[in-house]
Design an enzyme around this catalytic site. Structure first.
Site, PDB file in Angstrom:
ATOM      1  N   HIS A 297       0.861  -1.184   0.000  1.00 18.78           N
ATOM      2  CA  HIS A 297       0.000   0.000   0.000  1.00 18.78           C
ATOM      3  C   HIS A 297       0.897   1.234   0.000  1.00 18.78           C
ATOM      4  CE1 HIS A 297      -3.164   2.830   0.948  1.00 18.78           C
ATOM      5  NE2 HIS A 297      -2.530   3.205   2.044  1.00 18.78           N
TER       6      HIS A 297
ATOM      7  N   CYS B 195      -4.478   3.048  -4.821  1.00 10.94           N
ATOM      8  CA  CYS B 195      -3.642   3.886  -3.957  1.00 10.94           C
ATOM      9  C   CYS B 195      -2.373   4.341  -4.656  1.00 10.94           C
ATOM     10  CB  CYS B 195      -3.314   3.146  -2.658  1.00 10.94           C
ATOM     11  SG  CYS B 195      -2.345   1.619  -2.898  1.00 10.94           S
TER      12      CYS B 195
END
Length: 365
Positions: free
Chosen positions: A123, A237
């Site tokens: 992430h 993301c």
């Protein structure tokens, strides 16, 4: 999301979401991530062809933007509250020096530790530090209702069409959790910008966040070759981070020369076939056979399965995607048929260089 003095998007609207009703099982997302990261041992034959209008020739299909962000349906509930400590983006003094940090950590580290880090399933976020105030900030973009809901729909018995709980949004909050990013990931300074650049970025983030409203898990390509045609691009993301870096470069930011890698989840297929939107496929005059095929494809991805049901569903998914080489993709609120090709699905951890003022990378569409 807004600048100081406004309501921060993603804070007031969703702060109370937290029930279990309507959420897709995180187990599906984890299973598919692990499958995609597995070695390329999957081989099969056969193909299911789909009918539809002539396929479009301009690829990749552009990500659709909207005039405003709609309020989520109450049916959609998140197990983990979106942006629980979110705050407005502050207005910085023009002469402030703002340090910019690359932040990266394994997906779902809070639950699985470094498990997905070993598979390079990461992430991404961005950190900022004001040298005038000493305050740190984190900015990231992620799913409102977890990854499973953004990737697969709910088949609600009272509705003809699959029901999607898919939104993604930016989250800005004060502080940087050093331990979270450093222990199994990355926390490194990549640039220093002025307060004026930061304020211009904040205005752009607000506009970007209000018009880019849904999450897209998959990047769909013709093959793993670097020059292969891209049919659909992801919107996640890492793409938000890349768009932000590009925008900062446009504003005059100079980035350090360090290696930066990002996780990408690929599907591989022949040229997609456009099938239609919800009304044309599932409406009163829609194609009943096609509607049934799409719902049959998504049925094994339903949430709240027992272990036995989960294993049976995995076999059904294998049969559809690998043996019969079919995948139904929902993109821009439209349905597409993907004639799948070996290696079918794969996760990569690719280097995408930081931009520079004279040659920004083409991620900010």
């Amino acid at each position: 999301m807004a600048q100081e003095g406004d309501t921060a998007l993603g804070v007031e609207m969703w702060r109370g979401a937290g029930g279990a009703r309507g959420r897709a099982s995180r187990r599906w997302a984890l299973a598919l991530l692990c499958l995609a990261a597995a070695p390329g041992w999957l081989r099969a034959s056969g193909r299911l062809r789909a009918s539809g209008s002539p396929s479009r020739r301009h690829w990749p299909e552009p990500y659709k933007r909207f005039d405003f962000r709609p309020k989520p349906d109450p049916y959609c509930q998140a197990k983990y509250t979106f942006c629980p400590t979110g705050s407005p983006i502050p207005v910085m003094k023009d002469d402030d020096d703002i340090e910019v940090f690359r932040l990266q950590a394994p997906v779902w580290e809070f639950k699985y530790g470094d498990l997905l880090g070993h598979l390079k399933i990461m992430h991404d976020a961005i950190g900022f530090r004001s040298t005038l105030t000493g305050k740190n900030y984190t900015m990231e973009w992620y799913e409102l209702f977890q990854l499973g809901n953004c990737t697969f729909p709910h088949l609600r018995p009272e509705m003809e069409a699959p029901f999607w709980c898919n939104q993604g949004a930016a989250c800005f909050f004060e502080g940087i959790d050093d331990a979270h990013w450093k222990e199994n990931g990355t926390l490194v300074q990549i640039a220093t910008i002025s307060g004026n650049m930061f304020n211009n970025m904040a205005k752009w983030v607000k506009q970007d966040n209000e018009t880019g409203i849904y999450y897209e898990t998959w990047t769909v390509k013709a093959s793993p070759e670097k020059a292969a045609e891209t049919w659909f691009d992801s919107y996640d993301c890492s793409k938000f981070v890349l768009r932000t870096y590009n925008k900062l470069a446009e504003f005059g930011a100079e980035f350090k020369k360090i290696e930066t890698n990002y996780t990408r989840i690929f599907l591989y297929s022949g040229e997609p076939t456009y099938l239609g939107n919800e009304t044309s496929v599932f409406g009163p005059t829609g194609n009943k056979t096609l509607a049934l095929a799409i719902k049959k494809f998504y049925y094994p991805f339903k949430p709240h399965l027992s272990t036995k049901e989960f294993m049976l569903s995995l076999l059904q998914i294998f049969d559809a995607v690998i043996v019969h080489r079919q995948f139904y993709l929902f993109y821009n609120f439209e349905y597409w048929f993907l004639p799948m090709k070996f290696p079918f699905i794969k996760i990569t951890y690719e280097e995408i260089p930081l931009p520079n003022r004279n040659n920004t990378i083409g991620q900010a569409r």
